[in-house]
Each structure stands twice: as structure tokens, then as C-alpha cells.
Design a protein around this motif. Structure first.
Motif, short mmCIF file in Angstrom:
data_model
loop_
_atom_site.label_atom_id
_atom_site.label_comp_id
_atom_site.label_asym_id
_atom_site.label_seq_id
_atom_site.Cartn_x
_atom_site.Cartn_y
_atom_site.Cartn_z
N ARG A 204 0.85 -1.21 0.00
CA ARG A 204 0.00 0.00 0.00
C ARG A 204 0.88 1.25 0.00
O ARG A 204 1.77 1.39 0.85
N TYR A 205 0.62 2.14 -0.96
CA TYR A 205 1.41 3.37 -1.10
C TYR A 205 0.46 4.57 -1.17
O TYR A 205 -0.57 4.50 -1.86
N PRO A 206 0.81 5.67 -0.51
CA PRO A 206 -0.07 6.84 -0.49
C PRO A 206 0.09 7.73 -1.72
O PRO A 206 -0.05 8.95 -1.62
N PHE A 207 0.40 7.11 -2.85
CA PHE A 207 0.54 7.86 -4.10
C PHE A 207 0.19 6.95 -5.28
O PHE A 207 -0.10 5.76 -5.09
N ASN A 249 -3.12 -3.80 -11.62
CA ASN A 249 -3.33 -4.58 -10.39
C ASN A 249 -3.75 -3.73 -9.20
O ASN A 249 -3.95 -4.25 -8.11
N ASN A 250 -3.88 -2.43 -9.41
CA ASN A 250 -4.22 -1.52 -8.32
C ASN A 250 -5.68 -1.67 -7.90
O ASN A 250 -6.59 -1.54 -8.72
N LYS A 251 -5.91 -1.92 -6.62
CA LYS A 251 -7.27 -2.06 -6.11
C LYS A 251 -7.80 -0.76 -5.50
O LYS A 251 -8.99 -0.68 -5.16
N ALA A 252 -6.94 0.23 -5.34
CA ALA A 252 -7.37 1.51 -4.77
C ALA A 252 -8.06 2.36 -5.84
O ALA A 252 -7.73 2.27 -7.03
N PHE A 258 -2.90 0.27 -4.01
CA PHE A 258 -2.96 -0.91 -3.16
C PHE A 258 -2.95 -2.15 -4.04
O PHE A 258 -3.88 -2.40 -4.80
N VAL A 259 -1.86 -2.90 -3.94
CA VAL A 259 -1.68 -4.12 -4.72
C VAL A 259 -1.39 -5.26 -3.76
O VAL A 259 -0.67 -5.08 -2.77
N GLU A 260 -1.95 -6.42 -4.04
CA GLU A 260 -1.64 -7.62 -3.28
C GLU A 260 -0.83 -8.55 -4.17
O GLU A 260 -1.29 -8.94 -5.24
N SER A 261 0.37 -8.89 -3.72
CA SER A 261 1.26 -9.72 -4.52
C SER A 261 1.36 -11.12 -3.93
O SER A 261 1.65 -11.28 -2.74
#
Length: 271
Positions: A204-207, A249-252, A258-261
Motif C-alpha cells: 500500500r502506497y499513499p501515491f 493490479n491496483n485495487k485503490a 494498493f496491490v496484493e502480490s
């Protein structure tokens, strides 16, 4: 078994790769997933734990805070320095040493638990790594690994990077450690119990995804080295492909990422 000059050169290159960028800064957004992995292990106070490829101490320090007797090793000199500084700041005692996962400087049966969170999978001779993990783990002790799978997000990211900067000929794919059959071949004969579970690692990244890729290029060793090896045109192409992957793949949906790997969690009981 002698080490060839070619292998010495490869190890020097790998050390340079993992010292590039700033892994302590890079790993801050990966800490929640690291703590989830550590929680799965239920490390009891007093456990003698070895963390292979410890980075800046992402799981070594929390394990020590919970009462484990922790040793962390890494080939990157600057990461060991960062880990020591972070342990001191946290007020915990961890033994951090610069060392090679293929030639561990410890006696047989030294540890109750040998752990690798996306570390040992990047050593160039996996059979040696497996043998060393088994050697230093006491009989009845545990070996635990988290390894990126070829199919997962990070696995796909490494495949994209490999198109632009091919790995050295002596370097087998680290992603084989994320294959069930390969893990069984490497660890199964000397373990009485081998549990392999596919899990999702939260990233999870805030950008935005584009900014995540730029963050990787600035701070994550393999992408730092890839960016330095490419001319402007090919770096732009690599950046575009990586941004497309992160975006897909971004879910946000709020401008963040937000990516789940997927990774393979390996839990083995030493015979």
C-alpha cells in the motif's frame, strides 16, 4: 566445492545491487506484510532465530522485541548498518552481521528457527542456501520462507525488468523458490513436514501507480540498477510497462495504490 571467478564476480554484482538505493526507506511501506508473515510463525520468547537477508531489520527487530534471541545477516553492508541503527533506536538487542546465505558463519544446530522474508531466494546457488539453512537449524527446529511466485505481481514485475536487463547467465531465476515442486525438491528430503501456502502480501502506497514505479527506481536496488543500465528510450519503455502493471493490479480508487502480490509461504520442520 571451489567458487569460480565468475561466481565471485556475480556475488560482487549482487552485493552492489542490494546496496544500491535505500532499502530501509523503501521497505517502510512493506512493513505491515512483514509483520503479518512474522505473526504466522508464532515466535516464542527465547527462540534462537536467524533472519537470512534481514535488510534493515523489518522482522528481526519486532521478533527481538517479542523476546526472541535474533541474529540477522545480509550481504549489503549499508543495510546491516541501518539495521543496527534501527535496533538501537528501538531499544532491542539483535546481532546483525554481514554474511553470505550460502556460507553461514555459524555452527551446526545453532538456531531453533531460520527465517527468510524474500531474502534467501535471491542467492545464486539455491542448493547451497538450502543446505546451509538445514545445517544451522537444529533437529526439530523450523525453517520458514516467504518467496515471490512467478505468477504474482512482484514475479511479473521481475519478468518485465528481465526483458530490459537480462539476468547474468549464472543466476537461476529467484522465482523458482516460489514454485511448490521446486521447494519440495530443495527442502523435502531433510524435512519431516513441509507446508506450502500461497498468500497475498499487501503493498500500500499513499501515491499513484506511476509514482510507485518512480519510488522503486529511486530506492529499490534491482530497479535502481536497471535504470542505470538503460538509455533514456529503454528506461522510458521499462517505466511505462511497470506503470501499466501497477495500474492494472491496483485495487485503490482514491488516487493511491494498493496491490496484493502472491507469495509462497514455506514452513518446514527439520528432521
Amino acid at each position: 566445492m571451489p567458487t569460480t571467478p565468475e561466481m565471485v564476480a556475480l556475488k560482487s554484482r549482487l552485493k552492489h545491487t542490494w546496496m544500491a538505493g535505500d532499502y530501509a526507506h523503501f521497505a517502510q511501506f512493506l512493513l505491515p506484510g512483514a509483520l503479518e508473515f512474522l505473526d504466522h510463525l508464532k515466535v516464542a520468547p527465547g527462540t534462537r532465530m536467524l533472519d537470512l537477508g534481514c535488510g534493515a531489520g523489518q522482522i528481526a527487530i519486532p521478533a527481538a522485541r517479542a523476546g526472541a534471541e535474533v541474529t540477522g545477516i545480509d550481504i549489503a553492508t549499508n543495510q546491516i548498518a541501518a539495521a543496527r541503527a534501527q535496533a538501537a533506536a528501538a531499544g532491542v538487542t539483535v546481532r546483525f552481521e554481514e554474511a553470505d546465505a550460502e556460507e553461514l558463519p555459524f555452527a551446526d544446530d545453532s538456531f531453533d528457527l531460520v527465517v527468510s522474508l524474500f531474502g534467501a531466494m535471491f542467492a545464486p546457488r539455491p542448493d547451497r542456501v538450502a543446505a546451509e539453512m538445514l545445517r544451522v537449524c537444529r533437529h526439530g527446529g523450523r525453517i520458514a520462507m516467504a518467496n515471490w511466485t512467478p505468477e504474482g505481481h512482484v514475479g511479473q514485475m521481475f519478468k518485465i525488468i528481465g526483458k530490459y536487463v537480462p539476468p547474468p547467465p549464472l543466476m537461476p531465476s529467484p522465482l523458482k523458490w516460489g514454485d511448490d515442486a521446486c521447494v519440495r525438491e530443495r527442502l523435502g528430503q531433510r524435512t519431516s513436514k513441509l507446508i506450502k501456502t500461497r498468500r497475498l502480501y499487501p503493498m500500500r502506497y499513499p501515491f499513484s501507480p506511476a509514482e510507485v514505479v518512480e519510488f522503486f527506481i529511486l530506492f529499490y536496488g534491482p530497479t535502481v540498477m536497471a535504470s542505470e543500465a538503460l538509455d533514456e528510450r529503454r528506461l522510458a519503455a521499462l517505466t511505462k510497462e511497470l506503470t501499466q502493471l501497477w495500474t492494472a493490479n491496483n485495487k485503490a480508487t482514491d488516487g493511491t495504490t494498493f496491490v496484493e502480490s502472491e507469495y509462497l509461504e514455506v514452513l518446514a520442520l527439520h528432521n
